[in-house]
Design an enzyme around this catalytic site. Structure first.
Site, short mmCIF file in Angstrom:
data_model
loop_
_atom_site.label_atom_id
_atom_site.label_comp_id
_atom_site.label_asym_id
_atom_site.label_seq_id
_atom_site.Cartn_x
_atom_site.Cartn_y
_atom_site.Cartn_z
N GLY A 148 -19.46 29.74 99.23
CA GLY A 148 -20.46 29.51 98.70
C GLY A 148 -21.14 28.48 99.04
N GLU A 259 -36.66 29.10 98.62
CA GLU A 259 -35.53 29.75 97.17
C GLU A 259 -35.37 27.57 96.48
OE1 GLU A 259 -32.43 31.85 97.54
OE2 GLU A 259 -31.70 30.83 95.95
C1 LIG Z 1 -25.52 31.05 87.34
C2 LIG Z 1 -25.52 31.26 89.13
C3 LIG Z 1 -26.45 32.44 89.36
C4 LIG Z 1 -26.01 32.54 90.61
N1 LIG Z 1 -27.26 33.47 91.67
C5 LIG Z 1 -26.24 34.23 92.72
C6 LIG Z 1 -27.67 34.56 93.59
O1 LIG Z 1 -28.51 35.99 93.15
N2 LIG Z 1 -27.28 34.53 94.75
C7 LIG Z 1 -26.41 34.38 95.48
O2 LIG Z 1 -26.43 34.67 96.84
N3 LIG Z 1 -25.46 33.23 95.10
C8 LIG Z 1 -25.65 33.37 93.67
N4 LIG Z 1 -25.19 32.13 92.43
C9 LIG Z 1 -24.06 30.98 93.84
C10 LIG Z 1 -24.75 29.58 94.09
O3 LIG Z 1 -26.07 29.34 95.18
C11 LIG Z 1 -23.19 28.80 94.56
O4 LIG Z 1 -22.41 28.98 93.94
C12 LIG Z 1 -23.71 27.74 95.49
O5 LIG Z 1 -23.90 27.61 96.22
C13 LIG Z 1 -22.13 26.96 95.04
O6 LIG Z 1 -21.42 27.95 95.60
P1 LIG Z 1 -19.91 27.76 94.90
O7 LIG Z 1 -19.98 27.72 93.76
O8 LIG Z 1 -19.15 28.64 95.37
O9 LIG Z 1 -18.99 25.94 94.97
P2 LIG Z 1 -18.18 26.25 96.41
O10 LIG Z 1 -19.21 25.45 98.11
O11 LIG Z 1 -16.98 25.71 96.85
O12 LIG Z 1 -18.77 24.07 96.34
C14 LIG Z 1 -17.37 23.68 95.17
C15 LIG Z 1 -17.86 21.75 94.96
O13 LIG Z 1 -17.55 21.48 96.11
C16 LIG Z 1 -18.58 20.77 97.03
N5 LIG Z 1 -18.42 21.04 98.48
C17 LIG Z 1 -18.51 22.36 99.04
N6 LIG Z 1 -18.72 21.58 100.30
C18 LIG Z 1 -18.75 20.44 100.07
C19 LIG Z 1 -19.33 19.59 101.49
N7 LIG Z 1 -19.24 19.87 103.38
N8 LIG Z 1 -19.35 18.36 101.68
C20 LIG Z 1 -19.46 18.11 100.04
N9 LIG Z 1 -19.31 18.97 99.33
C21 LIG Z 1 -18.87 20.07 98.86
C22 LIG Z 1 -19.84 21.07 96.22
O14 LIG Z 1 -21.10 20.85 96.38
C23 LIG Z 1 -18.97 21.75 94.72
O15 LIG Z 1 -19.48 20.55 94.33
C24 LIG Z 1 -24.98 31.91 91.89
C25 LIG Z 1 -24.53 30.84 91.00
C26 LIG Z 1 -25.10 30.63 89.68
C27 LIG Z 1 -23.69 29.92 89.05
#
Ligand SMILES: Cc1cc2nc3c(=O)[nH]c(=O)nc-3n(C[C@H](O)[C@H](O)[C@H](O)COP(=O)(O)OP(=O)(O)OC[C@H]3O[C@@H](n4cnc5c(N)ncnc54)[C@H](O)[C@@H]3O)c2cc1C
Length: 396
Positions: A148, A259
């Site tokens: 993500g 965005e």
């Molecule tokens: C309702 C909803 C709609 C969405 N719509 C879309 C969409 O249309 N298209 C799309 O592509 N995505 C979409 N997303 C995805 C969204 O952009 C991601 O959930 C977001 O970018 C975070 O990625 P992840 O969930 O994989 O979390 P992770 O990357 O797994 O992160 C988990 C935690 O670790 C922390 N973390 C990760 N890396 C680091 C770092 N380097 N330093 C410090 N902390 C870190 C994060 O901040 C977070 O707190 C959507 C998400 C939701 C919940």
């Protein structure tokens, strides 16, 4: 001798002045969007919370020209400036339906800008024009089950095979994923090339091998549909490539700036709406013989909220002004995004608190706004990622 200014200048707290980025034309646009949103969308908010909003909303907004406010007239847009998009994002909060605002923003500010800026003429005619008309619905596929925040960790692959590309992989949390006609998809085309190994494609969602899996259940934004998608040997023609082969990572980082900007504007507007509603409540609700708003502790909560909302608004508008004037203010956009999202979550939480038990009840709408708002600290780049971008911009 004139009268000393102090004798005649009195604060006029009810006066409002248009911000310098906006004109009278924006005011008129704002009024017409507000009328549409409150009359045609808000009355359905509770129903759409259960069922998700219907696709006909796109067609209606297309008819009204609201899906192409900032796009050129040659693609059936309204030819307005970037601030028209900000006005739309701000006014959509009056639908009281975060999921709807998000579904529409995916179309207007996430999917169509890359097609407009990077697309070939054929792609613009085939996807941009019908999307502006609300006849085609798009979604954006960046996030995967295993990647993500770390976009460079995605695994979806596109492999060249003669005149075609074959795509395999999966995407998750995709807004509009169930209803979409096409997806702007981030893939890896050369896994050994680092950031130069990514490419974007526009993929029709009715192609063989595109599987719309689960409809995901979530905390808020219930009116939107959120999909888990699989791509199993999906064959697309060479002209499905969007932008330059190998430059997809940089293309999508650019897309994310728009965005984040629009998300930040929506956060400020939603916080303001909750503030206004709660102020009214605090003036009317009585406890211990007076309106609760007249307890100093509550008064100070309002003062704090108003100050933070105003600070976020100024940051958003000034950054939007730079963005609209051809700058690429990634640091400031990240600041606006993280600040506005955190501020709005804090404000919504205080508004719920000030409503007391009523805030916890569905009929007041505050609990829905509170749930919907929480996404803004996660979607489009988490708080932590925004802070990292800002920190790294200082060479750290
Ligand atoms: C309702 C909803 C709609 C969405 N719509 C879309 C969409 O249309 N298209 C799309 O592509 N995505 C979409 N997303 C995805 C969204 O952009 C991601 O959930 C977001 O970018 C975070 O990625 P992840 O969930 O994989 O979390 P992770 O990357 O797994 O992160 C988990 C935690 O670790 C922390 N973390 C990760 N890396 C680091 C770092 N380097 N330093 C410090 N902390 C870190 C994060 O901040 C977070 O707190 C959507 C998400 C939701 C919940």
């Amino acid at each position: 001798m004139g009268t000393p200014a102090a004798d005649v200048l009195k604060p006029d707290f009810a006066a409002s002045q248009r911000h310098f980025i906006f004109t009278e034309e924006h005011d008129r646009l704002r009024e017409s969007i507000r009328a549409f949103v409150t009359k045609e969308l808000a009355p359905h908010a509770a129903e759409w919370e259960e069922s998700t909003f219907p696709d006909s909303v796109f067609r209606r907004m297309g008819e009204l020209g609201l899906l192409g406010l900032s796009f050129p007239e040659e693609y059936s847009g309204q030819g307005g400036d970037y601030y028209c998009s900000i006005v739309l994002a701000e006014e959509m909060v009056h639908a009281d339906c975060g999921g709807l605002a998000m579904g529409v923003a995916v179309q207007t500010d996430m999917v169509t800008p890359p097609i407009h800026v990077l697309g070939t003429e054929e792609q613009k005619q085939r996807y941009l024009v019908p999307s502006i008309a609300g006849q085609k619905i798009g979604c954006l596929g960046i996030t995967e089950p295993d990647a993500g925040s770390d976009v460079s960790g995605i695994r979806t692959r596109a492999v060249r095979d003669g005149d075609e590309w074959v795509i395999d992989g999966s995407k998750t949390f995709i807004t509009n994923g169930h209803r979409a006609d096409y997806i702007v998809l981030v893939t890896k085309t050369d896994p050994d090339a680092g950031h130069d190994g990514f490419s974007l494609f526009i993929v029709d969602m009715d192609l063989p091998g595109v599987v719309r899996e689960q409809r995901l259940q979530k905390l808020g934004m219930h009116a939107s549909d959120t999909a888990l998608l699989a791509f199993e040997g999906v064959r697309v023609p060479a002209d499905a490539l969007l932008g330059e082969e190998g430059k997809g990572f940089f293309h999508i980082m650019w897309e994310l700036q728009g965005e984040r900007m629009i998300g930040a504007a929506g956060c400020v507007a939603a916080a303001q709406k909750a503030f206004d509603k709660t102020l009214q409540y605090a003036l009317e609700r009585k406890a211990f013989g007076r309106s609760i708003g007249h307890f100093q502790v509550i008064r100070h909560k309002f003062a704090d909220m108003a100050t933070k909302i105003e600070a976020a608004r100024q940051l958003v508008y000034t950054t939007a002004w730079r963005f609209a004037n051809g700058h690429y203010p990634v640091r400031e956009i990240s600041m606006a995004k993280v600040y506005a999202a955190r501020m709005a979550c804090e404000v919504l939480d205080e508004c719920l608190q000030i409503h007391g038990g009523a805030g916890y009840m569905k009929e007041y709408g505050i609990e829905r706004a509170w749930r919907d708002m929480r996404l803004n600290r996660i979607g489009a780049g988490t708080d932590e990622i925004m802070l990292d971008v800002i920190g790294r911009s200082y060479g750290l």
